[in-house]
Design a protein around this motif. Structure first.
Motif, PDB file in Angstrom:
ATOM      1  N   GLU A 131      29.653 -11.796  -8.502  1.00  0.00           N
ATOM      2  CA  GLU A 131      29.615 -13.462  -7.843  1.00  0.00           C
ATOM      3  C   GLU A 131      28.432 -12.873  -5.961  1.00  0.00           C
ATOM      4  N   ASN A 132      27.964 -13.546  -5.455  1.00  0.00           N
ATOM      5  CA  ASN A 132      27.098 -13.734  -4.749  1.00  0.00           C
ATOM      6  C   ASN A 132      26.724 -12.356  -4.517  1.00  0.00           C
ATOM      7  N   ASP A 133      26.390 -11.074  -5.419  1.00  0.00           N
ATOM      8  CA  ASP A 133      26.137  -9.886  -5.397  1.00  0.00           C
ATOM      9  C   ASP A 133      24.889  -9.784  -5.978  1.00  0.00           C
ATOM     10  N   VAL A 134      23.411  -9.578  -5.522  1.00  0.00           N
ATOM     11  CA  VAL A 134      22.351  -9.459  -6.138  1.00  0.00           C
ATOM     12  C   VAL A 134      21.219  -8.144  -5.802  1.00  0.00           C
ATOM     13  N   PRO A 135      21.893  -6.951  -5.396  1.00  0.00           N
ATOM     14  CA  PRO A 135      20.675  -6.204  -5.340  1.00  0.00           C
ATOM     15  C   PRO A 135      19.941  -6.764  -5.871  1.00  0.00           C
ATOM     16  N   GLY A 136      18.617  -6.202  -5.056  1.00  0.00           N
ATOM     17  CA  GLY A 136      17.425  -6.265  -5.934  1.00  0.00           C
ATOM     18  C   GLY A 136      16.553  -5.169  -4.903  1.00  0.00           C
ATOM     19  N   ARG A 137      15.245  -4.209  -5.718  1.00  0.00           N
ATOM     20  CA  ARG A 137      13.921  -3.924  -5.105  1.00  0.00           C
ATOM     21  C   ARG A 137      12.668  -4.469  -5.204  1.00  0.00           C
ATOM     22  N   LEU A 138      11.695  -4.409  -4.998  1.00  0.00           N
ATOM     23  CA  LEU A 138      10.767  -4.830  -5.357  1.00  0.00           C
ATOM     24  C   LEU A 138       9.812  -3.424  -5.554  1.00  0.00           C
ATOM     25  N   ILE A 139       8.928  -3.483  -6.433  1.00  0.00           N
ATOM     26  CA  ILE A 139       7.949  -2.775  -7.185  1.00  0.00           C
ATOM     27  C   ILE A 139       6.534  -2.768  -6.494  1.00  0.00           C
ATOM     28  N   PHE A 140       6.118  -1.699  -5.960  1.00  0.00           N
ATOM     29  CA  PHE A 140       4.248  -2.196  -6.162  1.00  0.00           C
ATOM     30  C   PHE A 140       3.406  -1.979  -7.422  1.00  0.00           C
ATOM     31  N   GLU A 141       2.534  -2.287  -7.628  1.00  0.00           N
ATOM     32  CA  GLU A 141       2.081  -0.735  -8.987  1.00  0.00           C
ATOM     33  C   GLU A 141       0.469  -1.150  -9.340  1.00  0.00           C
ATOM     34  N   THR A 142      -0.419  -0.478  -9.417  1.00  0.00           N
ATOM     35  CA  THR A 142      -1.815  -0.443  -9.606  1.00  0.00           C
ATOM     36  C   THR A 142      -2.175   0.143 -10.968  1.00  0.00           C
ATOM     37  N   THR A 143      -3.349  -0.165 -10.994  1.00  0.00           N
ATOM     38  CA  THR A 143      -3.685   0.771 -12.065  1.00  0.00           C
ATOM     39  C   THR A 143      -5.028   1.513 -12.642  1.00  0.00           C
ATOM     40  N   ASP A 145      -8.366   4.373 -12.060  1.00  0.00           N
ATOM     41  CA  ASP A 145      -9.987   4.176 -12.260  1.00  0.00           C
ATOM     42  C   ASP A 145      -9.545   4.756 -13.976  1.00  0.00           C
ATOM     43  N   GLY A 146      -9.700   3.675 -14.861  1.00  0.00           N
ATOM     44  CA  GLY A 146     -10.660   4.450 -16.155  1.00  0.00           C
ATOM     45  C   GLY A 146      -9.007   3.959 -17.614  1.00  0.00           C
ATOM     46  N   SER A 147      -8.539   2.797 -16.412  1.00  0.00           N
ATOM     47  CA  SER A 147      -6.794   2.484 -17.490  1.00  0.00           C
ATOM     48  C   SER A 147      -6.530   1.376 -17.680  1.00  0.00           C
ATOM     49  N   THR A 148      -5.628   0.713 -18.664  1.00  0.00           N
ATOM     50  CA  THR A 148      -5.700  -0.805 -18.428  1.00  0.00           C
ATOM     51  C   THR A 148      -3.877  -0.021 -18.369  1.00  0.00           C
ATOM     52  N   THR A 149      -2.944   0.946 -18.043  1.00  0.00           N
ATOM     53  CA  THR A 149      -2.318   0.758 -17.954  1.00  0.00           C
ATOM     54  C   THR A 149      -1.420   1.101 -16.252  1.00  0.00           C
ATOM     55  N   LEU A 150      -0.822  -0.487 -16.044  1.00  0.00           N
ATOM     56  CA  LEU A 150      -0.175  -0.142 -14.590  1.00  0.00           C
ATOM     57  C   LEU A 150       0.669   1.139 -13.912  1.00  0.00           C
ATOM     58  N   ASN A 151       1.107   1.668 -13.172  1.00  0.00           N
ATOM     59  CA  ASN A 151       1.418   2.844 -12.205  1.00  0.00           C
ATOM     60  C   ASN A 151       2.112   2.838 -11.189  1.00  0.00           C
ATOM     61  N   GLU A 152       3.309   2.395 -10.868  1.00  0.00           N
ATOM     62  CA  GLU A 152       4.203   2.241 -10.060  1.00  0.00           C
ATOM     63  C   GLU A 152       3.289   3.315  -8.834  1.00  0.00           C
ATOM     64  N   ARG A 153       3.469   2.528  -7.525  1.00  0.00           N
ATOM     65  CA  ARG A 153       2.680   3.944  -6.935  1.00  0.00           C
ATOM     66  C   ARG A 153       3.818   3.586  -5.348  1.00  0.00           C
ATOM     67  N   MET A 154       4.738   1.938  -5.292  1.00  0.00           N
ATOM     68  CA  MET A 154       5.460   1.903  -3.968  1.00  0.00           C
ATOM     69  C   MET A 154       7.037   1.300  -4.799  1.00  0.00           C
ATOM     70  N   ARG A 155       7.954   1.614  -3.879  1.00  0.00           N
ATOM     71  CA  ARG A 155       9.320   0.870  -4.379  1.00  0.00           C
ATOM     72  C   ARG A 155       9.970   0.766  -3.039  1.00  0.00           C
ATOM     73  N   ILE A 156      10.806  -0.326  -2.801  1.00  0.00           N
ATOM     74  CA  ILE A 156      11.931  -0.587  -1.474  1.00  0.00           C
ATOM     75  C   ILE A 156      13.247  -1.054  -2.453  1.00  0.00           C
ATOM     76  N   ASN A 157      13.673   0.121  -2.512  1.00  0.00           N
ATOM     77  CA  ASN A 157      15.072  -0.377  -2.930  1.00  0.00           C
ATOM     78  C   ASN A 157      16.077  -1.049  -2.617  1.00  0.00           C
ATOM     79  N   SER A 158      17.479  -1.355  -2.851  1.00  0.00           N
ATOM     80  CA  SER A 158      17.927  -1.909  -2.092  1.00  0.00           C
ATOM     81  C   SER A 158      19.087  -1.896  -0.618  1.00  0.00           C
ATOM     82  N   SER A 159      18.753  -0.098  -1.195  1.00  0.00           N
ATOM     83  CA  SER A 159      19.062   0.418  -0.038  1.00  0.00           C
ATOM     84  C   SER A 159      18.186   0.324   1.382  1.00  0.00           C
ATOM     85  N   GLY A 160      17.210  -0.685   0.926  1.00  0.00           N
ATOM     86  CA  GLY A 160      15.592  -0.175   2.192  1.00  0.00           C
ATOM     87  C   GLY A 160      15.031   0.976   1.596  1.00  0.00           C
TER      88      GLY A 160
END
Length: 167
Positions: A131-143, A145-160
């Motif tokens: 309740e009133n506590d939702v920790p979050g993260r942002l994830i950045f992905e790119t595909t 060359d030669g693929s159709t699959t996204l790969n995580e490249r960068m993340r900012i987690n709830s701890s910063g």
């Protein structure tokens, strides 16, 4: 007397509004259950499924969406995503760690379709919410060359913490 209902019997009927420059400025595809702007041909973008709201155009203006806030304050307009684990409209069932909260996907035509994403930014729950506590993260992905699959490249987690090429 307080509302107008179109297609109450759920027939496979389309609805169209024309403008001076377009015969399909606003189009509801009854069979596909899709609302379209500037097109009457819904299609899968970043998916093989048709999204519920679609806009297409042949210029920056015709294929752009804008939000403006007119107020004498420091406030800005916003675009907000909401997520619950509920099964009905209006539910507030709590989310769980790892749940996706919102996604911005970037897809490009590959000569066949526009189903594959080149990049994606997503927000997720990063730990156990309460309740009133939702920790979050942002994830950045790119595909790559030669693929159709996204790969995580960068993340900012709830701890910063900023994590690059690692989760």
């Amino acid at each position: 007397s307080t509302e107008t209902i179109i297609n109450e019997s759920s027939a496979d009927l389309d609805f169209r509004i024309e403008s001076n420059g377009s015969t399909k400025k606003f189009f509801v595809d009854g069979g596909e259950n899709v609302v379209c702007i500037n097109t009457d041909s819904p299609r899968g973008i970043a998916s093989t499924s048709n999204r519920q709201f679609q806009m297409e155009g042949t210029s920056g203006v015709a294929s752009s969406f804008s939000i403006a806030r007119n107020q004498n304050s420091t406030g800005a307009p916003g675009l907000f995503f909401g997520k619950t684990r509920g099964s009905a409209v209006g539910d507030n069932t709590i989310v769980q760690s790892g749940d996706a909260l919102g996604v911005i996907g970037f897809a490009a035509a590959d000569g066949t379709n526009v189903e594959h994403q080149a990049a994606k930014i997503s927000a997720e729950v990063d730990n156990t919410p309460g309740e009133n506590d939702v920790p979050g993260r942002l994830i950045f992905e790119t595909t790559p060359d030669g693929s159709t699959t996204l790969n995580e490249r960068m993340r900012i987690n709830s701890s910063g913490d900023l994590l690059i090429n690692t989760t």
